[in-house]
Scaffold this motif. Structure first.
Motif, PDB file in Angstrom:
ATOM      1  N   LEU A  58       0.842  -1.201   0.000  1.00 56.97           N
ATOM      2  CA  LEU A  58       0.000   0.000   0.000  1.00 56.97           C
ATOM      3  C   LEU A  58       0.877   1.250   0.000  1.00 56.97           C
ATOM      4  N   TYR A  59       1.914   1.230   0.813  1.00 51.49           N
ATOM      5  CA  TYR A  59       2.851   2.354   0.935  1.00 51.49           C
ATOM      6  C   TYR A  59       3.515   2.658  -0.415  1.00 51.49           C
ATOM      7  N   LYS A  60       3.896   1.600  -1.116  1.00 54.12           N
ATOM      8  CA  LYS A  60       4.609   1.763  -2.388  1.00 54.12           C
ATOM      9  C   LYS A  60       3.701   2.233  -3.522  1.00 54.12           C
ATOM     10  N   ASN A  61       2.434   1.824  -3.484  1.00 53.85           N
ATOM     11  CA  ASN A  61       1.565   2.011  -4.637  1.00 53.85           C
ATOM     12  C   ASN A  61       0.526   3.120  -4.529  1.00 53.85           C
ATOM     13  N   SER A  62       0.447   3.779  -3.361  1.00 55.75           N
ATOM     14  CA  SER A  62      -0.552   4.836  -3.209  1.00 55.75           C
ATOM     15  C   SER A  62       0.054   6.042  -2.500  1.00 55.75           C
ATOM     16  N   HIS A  63      -0.086   7.217  -3.122  1.00 59.30           N
ATOM     17  CA  HIS A  63       0.434   8.450  -2.523  1.00 59.30           C
ATOM     18  C   HIS A  63      -0.286   8.759  -1.217  1.00 59.30           C
ATOM     19  N   LEU A  64      -1.615   8.573  -1.198  1.00 61.19           N
ATOM     20  CA  LEU A  64      -2.384   8.837   0.020  1.00 61.19           C
ATOM     21  C   LEU A  64      -2.002   7.859   1.128  1.00 61.19           C
ATOM     22  N   ALA A  65      -1.827   6.587   0.763  1.00 66.85           N
ATOM     23  CA  ALA A  65      -1.419   5.594   1.758  1.00 66.85           C
ATOM     24  C   ALA A  65      -0.064   5.967   2.354  1.00 66.85           C
ATOM     25  N   LYS A  66       0.878   6.348   1.503  1.00 69.74           N
ATOM     26  CA  LYS A  66       2.211   6.742   1.971  1.00 69.74           C
ATOM     27  C   LYS A  66       2.113   7.913   2.942  1.00 69.74           C
ATOM     28  N   LYS A  67       1.293   8.889   2.600  1.00 72.30           N
ATOM     29  CA  LYS A  67       1.095  10.069   3.446  1.00 72.30           C
ATOM     30  C   LYS A  67       0.542   9.680   4.815  1.00 72.30           C
ATOM     31  N   LEU A  68      -0.431   8.760   4.845  1.00 77.34           N
ATOM     32  CA  LEU A  68      -1.049   8.345   6.100  1.00 77.34           C
ATOM     33  C   LEU A  68      -0.122   7.463   6.938  1.00 77.34           C
ATOM     34  N   PHE A  69       0.680   6.644   6.281  1.00 76.94           N
ATOM     35  CA  PHE A  69       1.679   5.850   7.013  1.00 76.94           C
ATOM     36  C   PHE A  69       2.712   6.775   7.673  1.00 76.94           C
ATOM     37  N   GLN A  70       3.162   7.770   6.932  1.00 74.58           N
ATOM     38  CA  GLN A  70       4.132   8.727   7.484  1.00 74.58           C
ATOM     39  C   GLN A  70       3.514   9.531   8.629  1.00 74.58           C
ATOM     40  N   LEU A  71       2.244   9.892   8.478  1.00 74.29           N
ATOM     41  CA  LEU A  71       1.531  10.599   9.536  1.00 74.29           C
ATOM     42  C   LEU A  71       1.440   9.732  10.794  1.00 74.29           C
ATOM     43  N   SER A  72       1.250   8.439  10.610  1.00 70.35           N
ATOM     44  CA  SER A  72       1.178   7.510  11.744  1.00 70.35           C
ATOM     45  C   SER A  72       2.473   7.541  12.549  1.00 70.35           C
ATOM     46  N   ASP A  73       3.598   7.504  11.863  1.00 69.75           N
ATOM     47  CA  ASP A  73       4.900   7.571  12.540  1.00 69.75           C
ATOM     48  C   ASP A  73       5.045   8.875  13.320  1.00 69.75           C
ATOM     49  N   GLU A  74       4.605   9.970  12.719  1.00 65.66           N
ATOM     50  CA  GLU A  74       4.725  11.289  13.364  1.00 65.66           C
ATOM     51  C   GLU A  74       3.849  11.385  14.616  1.00 65.66           C
TER      52      GLU A  74
END
Length: 286
Positions: free
Chosen positions: A20-36
């Motif tokens: 999901l992280y690799k294939n979706s810009h929105l998914a990547k954004k939300l994963f990064q937000l989770s870490d923050e």
């Protein structure tokens, strides 16, 4: 009518979310937000962590919540008429339909998992899945035992989970085998979830829930505690808190959704555990 279902603990897998992280810009954004928001790299646990680490309650619940909500957010056809979530999955469902924000859901899940983990480490509890007996037989066996042991998950017509003190769990499981249980499986968890043992966690969780802003829901959510559709934020909050010590009425929820017009059930999250339960519930209902 379309019903969407969100799973709880037990559906995690190694590497979950990496694609999901690799294939979706929105998914990547939300994963990064989770870490923050969390202040540590939950993505590392999900993408590269070992199963031993991932099955730890404080990581499992976060990983499943993040994965499930992101799948709903990036879906082009997530248009529910009603929703439900199994235990932890109730929080995923609420975030997916915007009752609270993704970030607030992260905070709720993180605190919930931490509180539950503390109770698990300070008590000797466990859970077991019982196959092949009527609910009433299992309920009676729990009532007759002198320890803390209760039905905790009404998963399907063929499957009921019991939860409580380890010694009580062993006694009741032994008795249920004698009276004809087809199979009993001790779950690989170190706590008695959805039982009175979680009462201290419930009190702490209530304070956390009351600090989060909840909207009224656009769609009915069939909550575990009552198995009935709920829309008002005050009711949703109360049921979320009660859920920690009350049984998950899953098969009752699914039957009520069917009675209210649900014709398709779509699982959103890792794995397909709920699909298996749905088939059993539908088969018994037809």
């Amino acid at each position: 009518m379309k019903a969407y279902l969100f799973p709880g603990q037990g559906s995690q897998f190694l590497g979950m979310g990496k694609n999901l992280y690799k294939n979706s810009h929105l998914a990547k954004k939300l994963f990064q937000l989770s870490d923050e928001v969390l202040g540590f790299r939950i993505t590392s646990v999900m993408f590269e962590g070992s199963m031993d680490i991932l099955k730890n309650t404080k990581y499992t619940q976060l990983a499943i919540y993040i994965y499930s909500v992101i799948k709903a957010k990036i879906s082009n056809n997530f248009e529910p008429d009603m929703v439900a979530g199994h235990s932890l999955g109730e929080l995923s469902a609420l975030a997916a339909i915007d009752v609270f924000s993704f970030e607030d859901g992260l905070k709720l899940v993180n605190q919930r998992a931490s509180i539950m983990q503390d109770i698990c480490e300070s008590t000797h509890g466990g859970m077991a899945v019982v196959f092949g007996l009527n609910d009433s037989m299992i309920e009676d066996a729990c009532k007759k035992d002198h320890g803390i042991i209760v039905p905790s998950n009404y998963n399907s017509p063929e499957q009921l989970v019991i939860s409580g003190e380890i010694q009580a769990l062993r006694r009741v499981c032994s008795f249920l085998k004698k009276i004809g249980a087809r199979k009993i499986f001790i779950l690989p968890v170190h706590g008695a979830f959805h039982s009175p043992i979680m009462k201290p966690a419930q009190k702490k969780f209530k304070k956390i829930v009351n600090k989060i802003y909840f909207k009224n829901s656009k769609y009915p959510i069939y909550q575990n505690v009552t198995a009935l559709p709920v829309i008002k934020s005050v009711d949703i909050k109360n049921n979320l808190v009660e859920q920690l010590t009350y049984p998950v009425k899953w098969k009752q929820s699914i039957k009520n959704m069917m009675d209210d017009g649900a014709s398709t059930f779509t699982e959103i999250g890792p794995g397909n555990i709920l699909q298996g339960l749905i088939k059993k519930i539908l088969r018994k209902s037809t």
